[in-house]
Design a protein around this motif. Sequence first.
Motif, short mmCIF file in Angstrom:
data_model
loop_
_atom_site.label_atom_id
_atom_site.label_comp_id
_atom_site.label_asym_id
_atom_site.label_seq_id
_atom_site.Cartn_x
_atom_site.Cartn_y
_atom_site.Cartn_z
N TRP A 48 0.85 -1.19 0.00
CA TRP A 48 0.00 0.00 0.00
C TRP A 48 0.88 1.23 0.00
CZ3 TRP A 48 -0.20 3.92 3.74
CH2 TRP A 48 -1.24 4.87 3.58
N ASN A 49 0.43 2.27 -0.73
CA ASN A 49 1.16 3.53 -0.83
C ASN A 49 0.17 4.67 -0.55
OD1 ASN A 49 1.94 6.03 -2.40
ND2 ASN A 49 3.82 4.87 -2.66
N SER A 50 0.63 5.68 0.17
CA SER A 50 -0.27 6.73 0.65
C SER A 50 -0.66 7.78 -0.39
CB SER A 50 0.40 7.44 1.84
OG SER A 50 1.61 8.09 1.45
N TRP A 51 -0.05 7.75 -1.57
CA TRP A 51 -0.21 8.86 -2.53
C TRP A 51 -1.65 9.06 -2.99
CZ3 TRP A 51 1.38 13.20 -4.44
CH2 TRP A 51 0.93 13.63 -5.69
N ASP A 52 -2.32 8.01 -3.45
CA ASP A 52 -3.63 8.18 -4.07
C ASP A 52 -4.69 8.72 -3.11
OD1 ASP A 52 -2.67 7.31 -6.47
OD2 ASP A 52 -3.78 5.43 -6.52
N CYS A 53 -4.54 8.46 -1.83
CA CYS A 53 -5.57 8.95 -0.90
C CYS A 53 -5.13 10.17 -0.10
CB CYS A 53 -6.07 7.84 0.02
SG CYS A 53 -4.82 6.80 0.74
N TYR A 54 -3.83 10.37 0.11
CA TYR A 54 -3.39 11.47 0.96
C TYR A 54 -2.40 12.43 0.30
CZ TYR A 54 -5.59 8.73 4.61
OH TYR A 54 -6.50 8.03 5.36
N GLY A 55 -2.00 12.19 -0.94
CA GLY A 55 -1.07 13.09 -1.60
C GLY A 55 0.16 13.33 -0.74
N PRO A 56 0.61 14.60 -0.63
CA PRO A 56 1.81 14.88 0.17
C PRO A 56 1.49 15.20 1.64
CG PRO A 56 1.19 16.83 -1.05
CD PRO A 56 0.19 15.77 -1.43
N GLU A 62 -2.42 7.83 10.09
CA GLU A 62 -3.01 7.27 8.88
C GLU A 62 -2.15 6.13 8.33
OE1 GLU A 62 -5.23 11.41 7.52
OE2 GLU A 62 -3.10 11.10 7.08
N ILE A 63 -0.84 6.27 8.42
CA ILE A 63 0.05 5.17 8.05
C ILE A 63 -0.22 3.97 8.96
CG2 ILE A 63 2.46 4.42 7.90
CD1 ILE A 63 1.72 6.43 5.74
N VAL A 83 4.00 2.07 2.49
CA VAL A 83 4.91 3.08 1.93
C VAL A 83 4.38 4.50 2.18
CG1 VAL A 83 6.09 3.88 -0.16
CG2 VAL A 83 5.59 1.44 0.12
N VAL A 84 5.22 5.32 2.80
CA VAL A 84 4.92 6.74 3.01
C VAL A 84 5.38 7.49 1.77
CG1 VAL A 84 5.31 8.76 4.47
CG2 VAL A 84 5.36 6.45 5.48
N THR A 338 -2.31 -8.25 -12.73
CA THR A 338 -1.85 -9.51 -12.15
C THR A 338 -1.27 -10.45 -13.20
OG1 THR A 338 -4.14 -10.33 -12.20
CG2 THR A 338 -3.32 -9.45 -10.11
N ILE A 339 -1.90 -10.57 -14.37
CA ILE A 339 -1.33 -11.48 -15.37
C ILE A 339 -0.05 -10.89 -15.95
CG2 ILE A 339 -2.57 -10.67 -17.44
CD1 ILE A 339 -2.87 -13.76 -18.10
N PHE A 340 0.06 -9.57 -15.98
CA PHE A 340 1.28 -8.92 -16.45
C PHE A 340 2.40 -9.02 -15.42
CE2 PHE A 340 3.99 -5.18 -17.26
CZ PHE A 340 4.26 -5.34 -18.61
N LYS A 341 2.06 -9.41 -14.20
CA LYS A 341 3.00 -9.52 -13.09
C LYS A 341 3.60 -8.18 -12.69
CE LYS A 341 5.50 -13.27 -12.53
NZ LYS A 341 4.75 -14.07 -11.52
N SER A 342 2.77 -7.14 -12.78
CA SER A 342 3.19 -5.84 -12.28
C SER A 342 3.27 -5.88 -10.76
CB SER A 342 2.18 -4.76 -12.69
OG SER A 342 2.47 -3.52 -12.07
N PRO A 343 4.17 -5.10 -10.15
CA PRO A 343 4.04 -4.88 -8.71
C PRO A 343 2.63 -4.36 -8.41
CG PRO A 343 6.12 -4.02 -9.51
CD PRO A 343 5.33 -4.41 -10.73
N LEU A 344 2.11 -4.72 -7.26
CA LEU A 344 0.76 -4.30 -6.87
C LEU A 344 0.87 -3.37 -5.67
CD1 LEU A 344 -1.17 -7.71 -7.10
CD2 LEU A 344 -0.84 -5.99 -8.89
N MET A 345 0.67 -2.08 -5.90
CA MET A 345 0.68 -1.10 -4.83
C MET A 345 -0.69 -0.44 -4.78
SD MET A 345 3.50 -0.94 -3.12
CE MET A 345 4.95 -1.98 -3.27
N PHE A 346 -1.48 -0.83 -3.78
CA PHE A 346 -2.84 -0.32 -3.66
C PHE A 346 -2.81 1.13 -3.23
CE2 PHE A 346 -6.98 0.18 -1.56
CZ PHE A 346 -7.81 -0.32 -2.54
N GLY A 347 -3.68 1.97 -3.85
CA GLY A 347 -3.65 3.40 -3.58
C GLY A 347 -4.77 3.92 -2.71
N GLY A 348 -5.85 3.15 -2.55
CA GLY A 348 -6.97 3.62 -1.75
C GLY A 348 -6.71 3.48 -0.26
N ASP A 349 -7.51 4.16 0.53
CA ASP A 349 -7.42 4.07 1.99
C ASP A 349 -7.95 2.72 2.42
OD1 ASP A 349 -7.03 5.26 4.68
OD2 ASP A 349 -9.21 5.04 4.78
N LEU A 350 -7.08 1.85 2.92
CA LEU A 350 -7.47 0.47 3.21
C LEU A 350 -8.61 0.35 4.22
CD1 LEU A 350 -3.98 -1.31 3.22
CD2 LEU A 350 -5.80 -1.55 1.51
N PRO A 351 -8.60 1.09 5.34
CA PRO A 351 -9.70 0.93 6.29
C PRO A 351 -11.06 1.31 5.72
CG PRO A 351 -7.84 1.98 7.36
CD PRO A 351 -7.53 1.96 5.89
#
Length: 461
Positions: A48-56, A62-63, A83-84, A338-351
């Motif tokens: 998970w990465n914080s960018w898509d939901c929290y920007g800078p 929240e982390i 990831v922060v 997933t079939i392309f085997k890209s890294p998966l970094m989710f951007g939404g707020d998980l909770p």
Amino acid sequence: MKLSTNIFRILAVVVLLSGCFGKAKDLALATDKESDFKQWAQTPPMGWNSWDCYGPTVREHEIMSNADYMAEHLKEFGWEYVVVDIRWFVENPKSHGYNQTDPIYVVDEYGRYMPATNRFLSAEDGNGFKVLADYVHNKGLKFGIHIMRGIPKYAVENKLPIKGTNGVTADQIYSTGNQCKWLKDNYTIDASKPGAQEYYNSIFELYADWGVDFIKIDDLSAPIYHKEEIELIRKAIYNCGRKIVLSTSPGETPLNAGSHASEHANMWRMVNDVWDNWGHIKHVMEVSQDWYKHIKPGTWPDCDMIPLGRLSIRGEVGNDRMTNLTKDEQYTLMSFFTIFKSPLMFGGDLPSNDDFTLSLLTNKEVLKMHTESSGVRQLYFNDNKLAITSNNEKENITYLALFNVLDELPQDVGVKLSELGLLGKVKITNLWTGEEVGEFKDEFIQNLKPHASGLYKIENN
């Protein structure tokens, strides 16, 4: 006398050869060391990465709440990085853009950014991210951060010393050339200057001490591919003594830099930021066509983050919302990534995940394909139809993804089974639902709605 001379000559040859063998051994050891980093990400990183939901603007609590959710709901499925993202060292950031008017930077005496303690309380007393990283690690997860390439302008303007040098200061290693066009925090580091390597060594020494496991470095791949700084970074990671996965950003990484990227980074972006609109998803599919040959254990072409779930709580594009992608488009995105085997970094707020979003992240069969498959190849991409296949050789399974890229009309999308190396009858299962589609021979065709897809497991009958 001649005998002594001959003996001397023989001894000289032996010494010379032993020196050559020693150098060859040293070279082999160096080569082994330089390939070690590929062992750190043998399967595509997931997190998970914080960018898509929290920007800078992301804050410590929240982390922590996203780490809590990952540990409880996703860790068992292989998700592990927290990831922060950008500008964690600025005390007065803003959403929907960057505060470049009067940013208050937090920088140590060696010109290294430190977390803003008004946002990351545990960073007080010089702790940096160590306490937060320990929190993440104690949940069985891994901790990551984002940085910009280069050296802080603040360090240059104040002529701060470079740790590990004999008097070199920041103003002696920088260049104004090729400065990032969209964020002016840093200057370029001139790799030819004494102290350049030492500066990167110093920041990775700091990150290793904090317990950083993953680093995303921005303005590194495009619009200019910064080969020299990437090499400084790779050496600095080796020197720090910690296994830190390197992600270069953003795209589009030049195709002619693919070999260099794969020898220095664990993952690199193929495109610029991907958000929740269909045009971005289609663009990733189009650009990916030239990158299949680079899909290898340890080094991965990167489709960017997954813009699903709750986005832009304080983000950069649009207002607080659940993703704008339809359910069909969300399946399509996840099937392609997933079939392309890209890294998966989710951007939404998980909770904030709903049940449907969670189901996209926890499908065991889909994630098994993502981590265990090999031989990914595009069968065709024409007439707004796309077909991709891969294999699980150990279990004699073939995977197939079919996509209707049209905007308005349903259409048949399929393949001849011989193109997959399959003869006779096969059993085909829908990977998302687990339902058996049926038995097929010669060809497999499905009618798909616009922007819809199918992801299948094929087994000999």
